[in-house]
Write an enzyme that holds these catalytic residues in place. Structure first.
Site, mmCIF file in Angstrom:
data_model
loop_
_atom_site.group_PDB
_atom_site.id
_atom_site.type_symbol
_atom_site.label_atom_id
_atom_site.label_comp_id
_atom_site.label_asym_id
_atom_site.label_seq_id
_atom_site.Cartn_x
_atom_site.Cartn_y
_atom_site.Cartn_z
ATOM 1 C CG ASN A 63 15.874 32.770 24.201
ATOM 2 O OD1 ASN A 63 15.834 33.395 22.993
ATOM 3 N ND2 ASN A 63 17.009 32.867 24.667
ATOM 4 C CB THR A 84 -6.143 -12.049 8.809
ATOM 5 O OG1 THR A 84 -6.510 -13.456 8.281
ATOM 6 C CG2 THR A 84 -7.158 -11.784 10.003
ATOM 7 C CG HIS A 85 -2.598 -12.796 6.436
ATOM 8 N ND1 HIS A 85 -1.307 -12.498 6.613
ATOM 9 C CD2 HIS A 85 -3.101 -13.412 7.272
ATOM 10 C CE1 HIS A 85 -1.047 -13.508 7.980
ATOM 11 N NE2 HIS A 85 -2.226 -13.691 8.173
ATOM 12 C CB SER A 140 -8.792 9.834 -15.792
ATOM 13 O OG SER A 140 -8.106 9.527 -16.802
ATOM 14 C CE LYS A 156 -9.293 4.876 -12.819
ATOM 15 N NZ LYS A 156 -8.034 5.260 -13.280
ATOM 16 C CD GLU A 168 -5.724 7.433 -5.150
ATOM 17 O OE1 GLU A 168 -4.580 7.263 -5.756
ATOM 18 O OE2 GLU A 168 -7.039 7.722 -5.715
ATOM 19 C CE1 TYR A 214 15.031 29.949 20.295
ATOM 20 C CE2 TYR A 214 17.493 31.112 19.827
ATOM 21 C CZ TYR A 214 15.897 30.559 19.547
ATOM 22 O OH TYR A 214 15.401 30.878 18.051
ATOM 23 C CD GLN A 229 13.718 31.549 13.287
ATOM 24 O OE1 GLN A 229 13.800 32.481 13.973
ATOM 25 N NE2 GLN A 229 14.247 31.751 11.937
#
Ligand code: ARG
Length: 467
Positions: free
Chosen positions: A111, A156-157, A278, A284, A291, A318, A323
């Site tokens: 432990n 903004t937005h 792609s 592409k 991503e 413990y 674990q």
């Protein structure tokens, strides 16, 4: 199956499925160095305190060093059937040294052993991740320095709002990452206390020297409470929090890069080596790296929830539930490292298309605030100036014009305060150049923050060196 080390009180071998279920060596095997490092400190202390003989202590240390070298070189493979890395190393030591090896675990439990291993392991990982973040910050600052005059729209937005520069935008991320770096240092500062010697939960009756082991392992001090030492995993949670925030920053940056390299924006072009194609659409060029970073952020956050949920109902001290800490925090660490390692060179090789940034800033009325401010500087209250400018914007839209191309006559129909100098006041360059407020986008103000960021980075690097 060989007898378990704890086989004494059992009358049967452990069931195969239980053994496989229970075993953690598949994921805690990566801590073998730290396990051996902890054991060497423990054996040294046992010898110095006369709990085992000096000869036995030296023999154990020698044996542990050999095991370390053999695992490092690949000569010794981790046994996938071992219960965990701690049992594996101890069993191997005993295999090599006989009875002497059996003395290593005196006044210690798995432990406190696992708690010390994990802290040592995470300390190294924090240092490595911090170095990677430092490189990333330097990379971003390098790009920012080249773009203090590169005008782009601020949003903004996700609507064009006011003009900024690319350097200003990049520096926003630098400050976030500097705080991430600072947070990693903080986690390390609180984590760097030694649980070794806490035993199973209640310390030991042997006259051990916990200060010595803490010092040998580079910890600030031994942990004060033996129950706490083996019970908490707050350092895993804290580290995962810091990593989740780091990932959140990388994810937002990634999202922006995804937008910026779309045809709709085309502010940047990724290097071919950092984009993918792609299987069907020949035209592409996809920003997969960014991503994936955005996606992996969810995964790292998931690890955080795993840790918090795993801990919330556990009685002291413990419990085997704990674990589960390792797979979660290791997964977070591995993925953060993968992300930073890929993101940094992707950024360094990304082409910035200044003209497109500028063209986007030149449309969309991002100088409307400046037009209102022009009237305010001539004495008009801001709310009135705001309203007039809004009307002018509507007029431009209906006529297919911009504030830059609207004739002065149209301006003066609204108020005589407008004169020829309005065009200079609302020109993109003026709008950026005059935003000199502290922390603002003017090249002058950004130069100040770059210098300050570099100072902050140096301070964090030297604090890391001293940790
Ligand atoms: N493999 C265990 C873990 O990772 C080590 C500690 C085991 N302790 C115990 N009392 N069974 O948590």
């Amino acid at each position: 199956m060989a007898d378990m080390m704890w086989a004494g009180r059992f009358s049967k071998q452990v069931d195969e499925t239980v053994n496989a279920f229970n075993s953690s060596i598949a994921f805690d095997g990566r801590m073998y160095r730290h396990d051996i490092q902890g054991s060497i400190a423990h054996a040294t202390m046992l010898g110095d305190c006369g709990i085992i003989t000096k000869e036995d202590s030296l023999e154990i240390i020698g044996g542990l060093k050999e095991i370390l070298a053999d695992i490092d070189s690949g000569k010794l493979e981790l046994d996938p059937n071992a219960e965990d890395i701690h049992m594996f190393v101890e069993a191997e030591l005993t295999k090599r040294l006989g009875d002497v090896g059996k003395r290593l675990h005196t006044s210690r439990s798995r432990n406190d052993q696992v708690a010390v291993d994990l802290r040592l392991y995470l300390r190294d990982e924090i240092s490595e991740i911090s170095d990677m973040v430092i490189t990333l910050i330097k990379t971003i600052i390098g790009i920012a320095k080249e773009h203090t005059e590169t005008v782009m729209p601020g949003y903004t937005h996700l609507q064009r709002a006011q003009p900024i520069t690319f350097a200003h935008h990049l520096m926003a991320y630098v400050w976030m990452l500097l705080r991430d770096l600072d947070r990693l240092g903080d986690v390390n500062k609180r984590m760097n206390y030694c649980p070794l010697g806490c035993g199973a939960l209640a310390g030991t009756t042997y006259k051990t020297n916990r200060q010595q082991t803490a010092e040998l392992l580079g910890f600030t001090a031994p942990m004060e409470n033996s129950l706490d030492g083996v019970s908490d995993r707050d350092y895993c949670v804290e580290l995962n929090c810091a990593l989740s925030l780091l990932m959140t920053h990388l994810s937002r940056f990634s999202e922006e890069i995804i937008l910026w390299c779309s045809w709709e924006f085309k502010f940047v072009e990724l290097d071919d080596a950092f984009a993918t194609g792609s299987s069907i659409m020949p035209q592409k060029k996809n920003p997969d790296v960014t991503e994936l970073i955005r996606g992996k952020t969810g995964r790292v956050n998931g690890d955080l929830v795993t840790l918090l949920t795993m801990m919330k109902g556990l009685p002291l001290a413990y419990n085997k539930d704990m674990q589960e800490d390792k797979e979660a925090i290791f997964d977070a660490i591995d993925n953060v490292k993968l992300c930073v390692k890929t993101f940094t060179p992707m950024l360094a090789t990304m082409r910035v298309i200044k003209e497109n940034m500028r063209n986007a800033a030149a449309r969309g009325f991002i100088n409307a605030t400046d037009c209102a401010d022009y009237l305010v500087k001539k004495g008009m209250p801001f709310r009135d100036a705001y309203k007039i400018t809004g009307t002018l914007v509507a007029e431009c839209i209906s006529k297919g014009l911009t504030l830059e191309t609207l004739p002065l006559d149209d301006y003066r129909k609204m108020t005589e305060l407008f004169s020829d100098d309005v065009y200079e006041a609302i020109s993109l360059d003026t709008c950026v150049r005059e935003r000199k407020s502290y922390g603002g986008p003017s090249p002058e103000a950004v130069a100040v923050q770059i210098a300050n960021a570099e100072k902050e980075l140096d301070a964090l690097i030297s604090a890391k060196g001293q940790a």
